[in-house]
Design an enzyme around this catalytic site. Structure first.
Site, mmCIF file in Angstrom:
data_model
loop_
_atom_site.group_PDB
_atom_site.id
_atom_site.type_symbol
_atom_site.label_atom_id
_atom_site.label_comp_id
_atom_site.label_asym_id
_atom_site.label_seq_id
_atom_site.Cartn_x
_atom_site.Cartn_y
_atom_site.Cartn_z
ATOM 1 N N TYR A 59 16.035 67.006 18.098
ATOM 2 C CA TYR A 59 15.356 67.839 17.117
ATOM 3 C C TYR A 59 15.845 67.450 15.724
ATOM 4 O O TYR A 59 17.008 67.685 15.369
ATOM 5 C CB TYR A 59 15.619 69.322 17.359
ATOM 6 C CG TYR A 59 15.100 69.869 18.667
ATOM 7 C CD1 TYR A 59 14.179 69.157 19.433
ATOM 8 C CD2 TYR A 59 15.529 71.098 19.151
ATOM 9 C CE1 TYR A 59 13.702 69.656 20.633
ATOM 10 C CE2 TYR A 59 15.048 71.612 20.349
ATOM 11 C CZ TYR A 59 14.145 70.886 21.085
ATOM 12 O OH TYR A 59 13.682 71.389 22.284
ATOM 13 N N PRO A 205 7.263 79.953 25.596
ATOM 14 C CA PRO A 205 7.095 81.196 26.358
ATOM 15 C C PRO A 205 5.900 82.032 25.913
ATOM 16 O O PRO A 205 5.503 82.957 26.617
ATOM 17 C CB PRO A 205 8.407 81.941 26.081
ATOM 18 C CG PRO A 205 8.851 81.430 24.750
ATOM 19 C CD PRO A 205 8.441 79.993 24.719
#
Length: 291
Positions: A59, A205
């Site tokens: 990242y 999610p």
């Protein structure tokens, strides 16, 4: 319907609150010139009671780990920073599995330096590299745990058979797979994790804009019902999606990510949201379109 226990024992011994924070959006492809905003969001997450933060060496090409250390080190007692290795970034928008054992060991050492820790609490194999024998990748994880570089080991985007093959080499504390109310391709993996006491960490999610229309409508309907039942206190579809995950299984540890403090507060508040039995059943009965 309750969300079961608010905490989960990672690896059977390390408690984390079951609604965590995914840090990926705090950094882009290159380090941000204005770091104050992302740093304030990371700090706010901890202020709100988050004890499980997920990052990765890829990242921002390491910048994400560095930013978390700048924001949060020295870390609060009980704060678990999980990271990952096994995905290279040869270009913007490009992700290529890289699971050579020497590379995984190198990246674990770099994560230690960037996070400013002596041991990584949870080190996850970001992807199983199809070009490298699986056993070699799992053995590298086992060696990192044996020498104390990492406390617990996790996997990402794996099936049940891969989990069990990995467990021949090392205890698997977590599995991080794509999963949400609108995408349940890994239902079998979740059920396996529940039987074995392994944390199931859904990435993405919250169903994004590509979610099935029926799923989107059902989440909105439940959000409106709860808002009316609480005298108009606003409840969002996002919060309902997270509440459903928390109610789905006691091993589920969602990690919604955001770069917005307002969205962060909205997400964290979902931990206190209670779905009624009929609402939970209605969402569970949805049959999202095949992926």
């Amino acid at each position: 319907m309750t969300n079961s226990s608010p905490t989960f024992l990672l690896g059977g011994e390390l408690p984390v609150r079951r609604l965590g924070f995914g840090a990926m959006r705090l950094t882009g492809w290159r380090p941000e010139t204005d770091r104050a905003g992302p740093i304030s969001v990371a700090r706010r997450a901890v202020e709100l009671g988050v004890t499980f933060i997920d990052t990765a060496d890829s990242y921002g090409l390491g910048a994400n780990e560095e930013l978390l250390a700048e924001a949060l080190h020295p870390y609060a007692d009980g704060l678990v920073i999980a990271t990952k290795a096994g995905q290279s970034r040869p270009g913007r928008g490009k992700w290529v599995p890289l699971g050579r054992p020497e590379y995984l060991v190198q990246q674990a050492e770099l994560s230690l330096r960037r996070l400013r820790v002596e041991r990584v609490d949870l080190f996850q194999l970001h992807r199983v590299d199809p070009k490298v024998p699986e056993d070699e990748q799992y053995d590298a994880l086992a060696q990192l745990r044996a020498d104390g570089t990492v406390r617990h080991v996790g996997l990402s985007e794996v099936g049940v058979e891969q989990i069990e093959r990995a467990r021949r080499f090392v205890d698997v504390a977590s599995v991080q797979n794509l999963y949400n109310v609108g995408d349940r391709r890994h239902e079998e993996v979740l059920e396996h994790c529940e039987r074995e006491g392994i944390a199931f960490v859904p990435w993405l999610p919250i169903a994004n804009g590509s979610a099935d229309a029926d799923v989107t409508a059902a989440l909105a309907a439940v959000a409106e019902e709860i808002s009316l039942a609480t005298e108009g206190k606003p409840v969002t579809s996002t919060q309902v999606a997270l509440a459903w995950l928390l109610a789905r299984s006691p091993v589920v540890v969602p990690i919604p990510g955001t770069s917005s403090a307002a969205h962060l507060e909205e997400n964290v508040a979902a931990a206190d949201l209670r779905l009624g039995p009929e609402q939970f059943a209605r969402l569970s009965a949805l049959r999202p379109a095949p992926v």
